[in-house]
Motif scaffolding. Structure first.
Motif, PDB file in Angstrom:
ATOM      1  N   ARG A 343      -2.619   4.265 -35.087  1.00 54.63           N
ATOM      2  CA  ARG A 343      -1.734   3.151 -35.450  1.00 54.63           C
ATOM      3  C   ARG A 343      -0.682   3.692 -36.416  1.00 54.63           C
ATOM      4  O   ARG A 343      -1.014   4.394 -37.376  1.00 54.63           O
ATOM      5  N   HIS A 344       0.571   3.390 -36.129  1.00 54.70           N
ATOM      6  CA  HIS A 344       1.625   3.959 -36.969  1.00 54.70           C
ATOM      7  C   HIS A 344       2.818   3.030 -37.051  1.00 54.70           C
ATOM      8  O   HIS A 344       3.011   2.136 -36.219  1.00 54.70           O
ATOM      9  N   VAL A 380       0.904   1.580 -31.444  1.00 51.32           N
ATOM     10  CA  VAL A 380      -0.360   2.290 -31.267  1.00 51.32           C
ATOM     11  C   VAL A 380      -0.136   3.388 -30.240  1.00 51.32           C
ATOM     12  O   VAL A 380       0.199   3.115 -29.086  1.00 51.32           O
ATOM     13  N   ALA A 381      -0.316   4.631 -30.675  1.00 51.29           N
ATOM     14  CA  ALA A 381      -0.225   5.778 -29.773  1.00 51.29           C
ATOM     15  C   ALA A 381      -1.633   6.131 -29.317  1.00 51.29           C
ATOM     16  O   ALA A 381      -2.546   6.284 -30.141  1.00 51.29           O
ATOM     17  N   ARG A 382      -1.787   6.258 -28.017  1.00 50.64           N
ATOM     18  CA  ARG A 382      -3.097   6.580 -27.455  1.00 50.64           C
ATOM     19  C   ARG A 382      -2.989   7.892 -26.707  1.00 50.64           C
ATOM     20  O   ARG A 382      -2.237   8.017 -25.741  1.00 50.64           O
ATOM     21  N   GLY A 383      -3.735   8.883 -27.150  1.00 53.31           N
ATOM     22  CA  GLY A 383      -3.716  10.189 -26.510  1.00 53.31           C
ATOM     23  C   GLY A 383      -5.081  10.570 -25.980  1.00 53.31           C
ATOM     24  O   GLY A 383      -6.093  10.395 -26.667  1.00 53.31           O
ATOM     25  N   HIS A 402       3.723   7.537 -42.573  1.00 55.53           N
ATOM     26  CA  HIS A 402       3.861   6.343 -41.729  1.00 55.53           C
ATOM     27  C   HIS A 402       2.702   6.143 -40.746  1.00 55.53           C
ATOM     28  O   HIS A 402       2.782   5.270 -39.883  1.00 55.53           O
ATOM     29  N   VAL A 403       1.641   6.940 -40.852  1.00 53.09           N
ATOM     30  CA  VAL A 403       0.438   6.696 -40.050  1.00 53.09           C
ATOM     31  C   VAL A 403      -0.419   5.654 -40.751  1.00 53.09           C
ATOM     32  O   VAL A 403      -0.700   5.762 -41.947  1.00 53.09           O
ATOM     33  N   LEU A 404      -0.839   4.632 -40.002  1.00 52.08           N
ATOM     34  CA  LEU A 404      -1.587   3.513 -40.573  1.00 52.08           C
ATOM     35  C   LEU A 404      -3.094   3.629 -40.365  1.00 52.08           C
ATOM     36  O   LEU A 404      -3.877   3.037 -41.123  1.00 52.08           O
ATOM     37  N   GLY A 405      -3.523   4.329 -39.346  1.00 49.32           N
ATOM     38  CA  GLY A 405      -4.951   4.455 -39.085  1.00 49.32           C
ATOM     39  C   GLY A 405      -5.210   5.315 -37.869  1.00 49.32           C
ATOM     40  O   GLY A 405      -4.363   5.441 -36.977  1.00 49.32           O
TER      41      GLY A 405
END
Length: 413
Positions: A343-344, A380-383, A402-405
């Protein structure tokens, strides 16, 4: 390396089209913002030079063989489209190694192929070509042709229940025939939905059917699928029509069935290019009771226009958002073993920093997406990663600005 002299000078996507292509479809592409170059004179020997000179981002080919040399010749090439139901004219292995997506136009020629299949079926039953020959040579022995079996109420067996097979089945019902089908991936429920009976294996199909129509994909898996056991199981006097690929049938076994079991065959394709064009060089093509055509199953004006329209649809979708419709070289399975969700804040450079951390840890991302939340402030980035990131790697990602989780879990297929 200097840029080729004829490379695109504008931001318009350059499309090189070989073979025949409808002029109105080409105009539609131009109106959609494509820089279209149509050269139907290109062949396998001249294509690479044209690709090198023109540097297209998209290549559209129908029958011209597209080898690795042509694919490599344009450093801009991102998409290759085969204007046909299969993508056999394009070297898929080379395209995949080069990161070039390959698409095709399945189903757009199904009606045309089915129409030819039925032309061959009726020709075999009524021996129409033989009658035409006798008529032209002044022979008028009507008794030779008075004993046709007829089709109504008889059994049609279909090998391969894809889109072509389904079109053949529909026409079979219109002829009043009982339709049974075998297909590698078909189920009994699917057959019920299509109004045909399910047959569990090919030999049983050969025993049941008076007429058999073959319409399967031509590849190494289907080479010799109809062999000696199949042809020996045919009913005497039955009809076999093949509009798929010549190598699907064991031609020696089929020839034996024609000569010794009274089988008649209608073939749109033989196992070799020369044989398809010269009956004198093929024992099967020159055999009485075998009727052949010149690989024209999908060669109708309707089919060509339908395919060209599908090419336009594929290019528009790709140009709009990168979606490759009917793509044939996207991996069904990858080496991914874990899912990394970050999450960013929706800011420039965040994803680059995450990839930098993963790259330094030699962790490959097999696939990813980035979904923006409502309002556009976060995402939300999903890799999908080949290996599961370690605790230090996860901590390094969390520490990125800036990364939230961050969440990591094993991939459950």
């Amino acid at each position: 390396m200097s840029q080729p002299a004829h490379a695109p000078a504008t931001t318009a996507v350059r499309v090189l089209i070989t073979d025949a292509f409808d002029s109105s479809a080409a105009d539609t592409l131009r109106e959609s913002g494509f820089d279209v170059i149509h050269n139907p004179m290109l062949d396998a020997g001249t294509l690479a030079a044209a690709m090198q000179d023109l540097q297209p981002q998209v290549l559209v080919a129908r029958s011209v063989r597209v080898g690795e040399d042509a694919l490599r010749a344009s450093s801009q090439l991102a998409l290759a489209v085969c204007a046909g139901s299969e993508a056999q004219c394009i070297d898929l292995g080379a395209a995949s190694r080069l990161g070039v997506m390959v698409s095709h136009c399945p189903g757009r020629n199904a009606a045309a192929v089915a129409e030819l299949a039925w032309g061959l079926i009726v020709a075999c039953d009524r021996r129409i070509p033989a009658q035409v020959t006798d008529l032209r040579e002044g022979r008028a022995d009507m008794s030779r042709y008075a004993g046709a079996a007829g089709l109504a109420g008889r059994t049609l067996g279909i090998v391969g229940l894809g889109q072509v097979g389904q079109e053949i089945a529909r026409r079979g019902r219109a002829f009043g025939m009982h339709v049974v089908a075998w297909s590698k991936h078909i189920t009994e429920d699917r057959c019920d939905a299509l109004g045909v009976d399910f047959c569990a294996n090919l030999v049983n199909l050969a025993k049941l059917a008076d007429v058999i129509s073959v319409s399967v994909t031509g590849n190494e898996e289907t080479r010799g699928r109809l062999g000696e056991k199949f042809f020996n199981a045919l009913r005497p006097g039955s009809i076999v029509v093949n509009t798929s690929r010549g190598h699907v049938c064991d031609e020696a076994a089929l020839l034996h069935a024609v000569r010794h079991r009274g089988v008649r065959a209608g073939l749109d394709i033989f196992s070799g290019d020369v044989q398809a064009r010269s009956g004198a060089e093929s024992a099967l093509a020159s055999e009485c009771g075998v009727y052949g055509t010149f690989r024209v199953g999908d060669r109708t004006e309707q089919a060509r226009l339908s395919i060209d329209s599908e090419v336009v649809r594929i290019l528009r979708a790709w140009h709009a958002d990168g979606t490759v419709l009917n793509c044939v070289n996207v991996a069904e399975h990858t080496a991914a073993s874990a899912v990394l969700m970050v999450r960013h804040e929706n800011r420039p450079g965040v994803l680059a920093r995450i990839f930098d951390v993963l790259g330094k840890a030699t962790i490959n991302v097999e696939q990813m997406d980035n979904q923006i939340s409502t309002g556009g402030t976060a995402a939300v980035a999903r890799g999908f990663t080949a290996t599961q990131p370690s605790a230090p790697v996860i901590s390094a990602i969390r520490a990125c600005p800036h990364v939230l989780g961050v969440t990591v879990s094993p991939l459950r297929r």
